[in-house]
Scaffold this motif. Structure first.
Motif, mmCIF file in Angstrom:
data_model
loop_
_atom_site.group_PDB
_atom_site.id
_atom_site.type_symbol
_atom_site.label_atom_id
_atom_site.label_comp_id
_atom_site.label_asym_id
_atom_site.label_seq_id
_atom_site.Cartn_x
_atom_site.Cartn_y
_atom_site.Cartn_z
ATOM 1 N N GLU B 496 0.862 -1.193 0.000
ATOM 2 C CA GLU B 496 0.000 0.000 0.000
ATOM 3 C C GLU B 496 0.890 1.232 0.000
ATOM 4 O O GLU B 496 1.436 1.625 1.035
ATOM 5 C CB GLU B 496 -0.914 -0.023 1.220
ATOM 6 N N ARG B 499 0.648 8.363 -0.171
ATOM 7 C CA ARG B 499 0.196 9.325 -1.193
ATOM 8 C C ARG B 499 1.381 9.806 -2.021
ATOM 9 O O ARG B 499 2.439 10.124 -1.480
ATOM 10 C CB ARG B 499 -0.434 10.529 -0.497
ATOM 11 N N ASP B 502 3.709 5.314 -6.342
ATOM 12 C CA ASP B 502 3.029 4.407 -7.262
ATOM 13 C C ASP B 502 3.793 3.080 -7.309
ATOM 14 O O ASP B 502 5.011 3.064 -7.531
ATOM 15 C CB ASP B 502 3.011 5.061 -8.658
ATOM 16 N N ALA B 505 -0.056 0.319 -9.755
ATOM 17 C CA ALA B 505 -1.501 0.433 -9.983
ATOM 18 C C ALA B 505 -1.941 1.899 -10.004
ATOM 19 O O ALA B 505 -3.127 2.189 -10.174
ATOM 20 C CB ALA B 505 -2.253 -0.310 -8.893
ATOM 21 N N LYS B 509 -2.384 3.677 -4.807
ATOM 22 C CA LYS B 509 -3.272 2.507 -4.954
ATOM 23 C C LYS B 509 -2.541 1.214 -4.577
ATOM 24 O O LYS B 509 -1.394 0.999 -4.993
ATOM 25 C CB LYS B 509 -3.780 2.419 -6.387
#
Lengths: 375, 558
Positions: B496, B499, B502, B505, B509
């Motif tokens: 996970e 913010r 990447d 996904a 996300k």
């Protein structure tokens, strides 16, 4: 027995050496087969076409291009000097004539009635090839050049910069272990090939350039000094065209490393003799090494015997030089050749050998990190 | 290959003798010949070989205008992985005889001539040909070898250029690399350079003829053999893969993305002949930023040059190893950069340029190399294959290639890929079996989200589940962590990203994927992509020390 890396550098007191000297474009060969030439003699020369200067007469005289051939006072093939009148207009009823004076010298090559341009080609420029090696001309390649041979002492360095030059051998150091420093370079070394011992310092090279030495040869040099001398960081080892004022050759490697005793002694016996030096180096497959060639005199010819190059076999008792840190440059004798790979300080496993160094200490080094030397 | 043994077969005999000594099996007879076929415990069944002899491609390029066609020609040569020794141009301010002399002195492997737009004036490019022809360029290998000259200029001038060169050169004509001023078409010239190098230049290394007579199947160029094997893996598994082979003079990078295969040879990036060039191109500070030990720069510079002039030595001390691995990171980084520039979507297609670009020609085009889509990264070549610890190989790969998202890392166990590439021609079943069992060593998996964050702030959280491993935790920005997951084991990972990060996904996300273990395990990399590492020692030393400790890279130094 096993093989060891040998850089294959020739250090020989007598060998028959041949060099080919070719023109970059077809020309005239000035030497004959069997003739003896000196290093500085021109053996072949060619004249390359001079620079081309177009003159737009149509514009200059405000005439249509088609009129230009008719008003020319000089024709194609004529040689002209600066200030020569090459064209005169007809004027009006024979008056108000305008002429054109040449601003360049040369030969009129073409006069175009299509563009109104006159092409003048300047004086041919001579391109000369010197003998480089004093010796006998053994082959003449018509219009191209010659091959020269002589009995010489030949020393190949491991790395060099700068091109061909020649001059007498001058020893600057007492021993092969002496660093070549600033104060060892004197004004009497003008025009000479200066031989040092261990590392040449940057200041010494600078001084050598100032006094007008043609070449400096020593055991090693610092890369930082090389960078300063060149003005840039050398990437790929392809050298020879540097213009730094002299030719530099190192015989052993970078850093504080002494010239091999054998090499130094050979130079010493040739002190005062004329040498031909070339720093050009290409380290890649099809390697090219820098060289110092010293032709033998008549008396030396009678006394010297040709040396034999030894083959590269490694055995107990063989003298080797360590060519990688932490013992870079040190010389010793092989005392053991264990078969099984050994773990090194780096953690890698490699085949090694034991070397007893001159200090009496015995060290273990990878086989890849030694080279054989003849002492 | 230099005196006193300027013959490739001498090295072969030495190597076979070494194998014989280690295996206790007699393989070479008294005449230095490999004994074939095997009889009892003497000799071997077949001798096959790859070759990278030649030590890289060195070219001269010529163009009419230095800033235009000559620049395009240079780009074509660089794209083909050549070292450009010199650029001859009509306006380079040298006199013709100086240019001719230069061609003779440099002994290039190949010459590329370009100039003139199609249908434009022919005179300038013909003048260039007239300049090169009388130079009768002599290549560095052998006298029977004819210098390959590639003509990629104005097509109208082809007949005159063909007439200008006599039989002393091997002239090849390819489509103009600058058909109109605003458009570049480097593909055909670049491909021709590659082909000629593999077929022509390398084959003229001293002793190569003799070697051919020894082998039981055609000798394959090493890069070709490695490329074949990588392509087979990628196609077989339906993945995107990048392979690298770093040698002494050259570094080859291979990639397969969405089924498109690309290969580059960076002829000036390597660990021995070219080590000095790596240092000069990358700059010493960029190399030293990977070094956590204190080293004297003056001393290091000398060592680099000594490695260049005596290319066969190996690092004996830990300090020397750390430095070589630092150099390799930069060599690999630069080679991968060149590869990305070469492997573009426009490859082989005429590259459109505007008039505004005419004088500022930079390689452009969208690269098809996408680190986020990369599934498998394979390391090969001395410094990577022979690193004393597997984790060192993994660290060099991750630092240099900077894979993004989730990527499997592997290495060629003992630089076997090229040999298997050629073995596949003779005995494909044996090649495949050896490949699966002995060649590829899986190092593990690297998890590295793309993005930048403030040091110490969260980068991503993870949970990893397998029958042997049950881990969850958080990685902060700048952190590196290693978890064990043995070779042959698989695990399910959920990442996970924080913010702005990447992992495949999209930013922030979560990603769930099955990953494979290896000798190193899982590397969780929160250092961000692009990986930023300062060249200031006071900043790089603590960071690199921390990373080295996290991976236990050099336990002897801590």
């Amino acid at each position: 027995m096993a093989h060891a890396y040998t850089p294959g550098l020739k250090v020989t007191n007598r060998v028959r050496h041949r060099t080919r000297r070719l023109l970059p474009l077809p020309g005239e060969v000035l030497a004959e087969i069997g003739s003896h030439v000196q290093a500085q003699d021109v053996v072949a020369q060619a004249f390359m076409p001079g620079d081309v200067s177009p003159i737009n007469l149509s514009n200059a005289l405000s005439l249509p291009p088609g009129d230009i051939p008719d008003i020319m006072t000089r024709k194609e093939g004529d040689v002209i000097e600066v200030g020569d009148v090459i064209a005169v207009t007809r004027g009006i009823f024979g008056f108000f004539k305008t002429d054109y004076k040449a601003k360049v010298a040369g030969k009129i090559e073409t006069i175009s009635k299509v563009t109104g341009q006159v092409i003048v080609r300047g004086e041919p420029m001579p391109v000369q090839v010197k003998a480089y090696l004093s010796g006998e001309v053994v082959e003449v390649l018509p219009q191209e050049g010659v091959a020269i041979e002589n009995e010489v002492s030949l020393i190949q360095g491991i790395f060099g910069i700068g091109g061909e030059t020649c001059g007498p051998i001058r020893m600057a150091c007492e021993s092969h272990n002496d660093k070549l420093t600033l104060e060892k370079i004197t004004s009497e070394m003008k025009g000479a090939v200066v031989i040092g011992g261990a590392r040449m310092t940057g200041e010494a090279v600078q001084r050598a350039i100032e006094v007008g030495a043609v070449a400096v040869v020593s055991g090693g040099m610092d890369d930082q000094d090389l960078r300063q001398i060149l003005g840039y960081d050398l990437g790929v080892a392809i050298t020879g065209s540097e213009k730094i004022g002299l030719t530099l050759i190192i015989t052993e490697g970078f850093g504080d490393i002494s010239m091999a005793a054998k090499t130094f002694e050979l130079f010493k016996t040739r002190e005062g003799d004329e040498a031909s030096v070339n720093g050009s180096t290409q380290i890649r497959a099809g390697v090219m090494r820098p060289e110092i060639i010293i032709p033998l005199s008549e008396s030396e010819l009678a006394s010297e015997t040709e040396s034999v190059h030894s083959s590269g076999m490694l055995d107990v008792g063989t003298t080797v030089r360590i060519i990688r840190d932490p013992w870079f440059g040190l010389i010793g004798s092989v005392t053991g050749l264990p078969t099984d790979p050994t773990t090194l300080g780096s953690g890698s496993k490699a085949r090694v050998l034991d070397v007893k160094m001159e200090s009496g200490e015995t060290v273990t080094v990878p086989r890849a990190n030694v080279e054989l030397i003849e002492e | 290959m230099e005196e006193p043994a300027a013959d490739v077969t001498v090295g072969v005999t030495n190597a076979v003798t070494e194998i014989a000594e280690l295996s206790g099996r007699k393989l070479v007879d008294d005449n230095g010949q490999i004994i074939r076929p095997a009889q009892g415990d003497v000799g071997c069944d077949a001798y096959i070989s790859t070759s990278s002899a030649g030590g890289g491609l060195q070219m001269m390029v010529a163009g009419v205008v230095r800033e235009m066609t000559a620049a395009s020609a240079k780009r074509a040569a660089l794209g083909a992985g050549a070292i450009v020794m010199d650029v001859i141009a009509s306006n380079d301010r040298r006199l013709p005889h100086e240019q001719i002399q230069r061609i003779r002195e440099l002994r290039p492997d190949m010459i590329l001539i370009s100039g003139g737009t199609d249908g434009g004036t022919t005179s300038h490019v013909v003048q260039l040909a007239e300049l090169i022809a009388p130079a009768k360029p002599q290549p560095r290998f052998g006298s029977e070898y004819r210098m390959p000259v590639i003509y990629a200029g104005n097509k109208e001038a082809v007949p005159i250029v063909e007439e200008t060169f006599d039989k002393s050169v091997e002239l090849s004509v390819v489509p103009n690399l600058r058909p109109v001023l605003e458009r570049e078409n480097l593909g055909p010239a670049r491909d021709k350079i590659h082909d000629l190098f593999l077929e022509h230049v390398m084959a003229h290394a001293p002793g190569y003829d003799k070697l051919i007579s020894w082998t039981d199947s055609p000798i394959m160029p090493t890069p070709g053999a490695v490329g074949d094997i990588l392509r087979t893996i990628a196609e077989g598994q339906g993945i995107n893969a990048v392979g690298v082979d770093i040698g002494g003079a050259t570094t080859d990078v291979f990639s397969v993305f969405d089924g498109v295969f690309n290969r580059t040879v960076s002829a000036n990036l390597g660990m021995s002949y070219s080590i000095s060039n790596v240092c000069s191109e990358a700059g010493m500070p960029s190399i030293l930023r990977w070094v956590h030990l204190e080293m004297d720069e003056r001393e290091l510079r000398n060592r680099v040059k000594n490695k260049m002039i005596r290319p066969t030595t190996i690092p004996q001390t830990l300090e020397a190893l750390v430095f070589e691995q630092a150099v390799s990171r930069e060599a690999l980084r630069l080679a991968y950069q060149q590869h990305k520039e070469f492997a573009t979507t426009l490859k082989g297609v005429q590259q459109q340029r505007t008039v505004g670009d005419t004088f500022s020609q930079n390689t452009s085009g969208q690269t098809i190399v996408d680190n986020m889509k990369l599934d498998l990264l394979v390391a090969s070549g001395g410094v990577l294959s022979h690193a004393p610890r597997m984790v060192q190989t993994a660290a060099m790969l991750v630092d240099a290639f900077q894979p993004e998202g989730i990527t499997t890392l592997a290495k060629d166990s003992i630089f076997m890929m090229p040999h298997l590439g050629v073995l596949a021609q003779v005995h494909s079943k044996a090649a495949l079996e050896v490949f699966e069992r002995d060649c590829l060593i899986y190092l593990g998996t690297c998890v590295a989200p793309k993005g930048q964050g403030q040091r110490g702030k969260p980068c991503f959280s993870y949970s990893i589940r397998s029958h042997a491993l049950n881990e969850l935790g958080e990685i902060s920005c700048g952190e590196l962590k290693q978890l064990p997951l043995a070779d042959g084991e698989k695990a399910e990972i959920t990442v996970e990203p924080a913010r702005g990060f990447d992992c495949g996904a999209g930013k922030g996300k979560p990603v769930r994927k099955e990953i494979r273990g290896g000798t190193v395990g899982i590397i969780l990399d929160g250092r961000g992509r692009e990986l930023e590492l300062s060249t200031k020692r006071e900043q790089s030393v603590p960071a690199v020390t921390q990373w080295n400790q996290a991976l236990d890279l050099y336990p002897e130094s801590s």
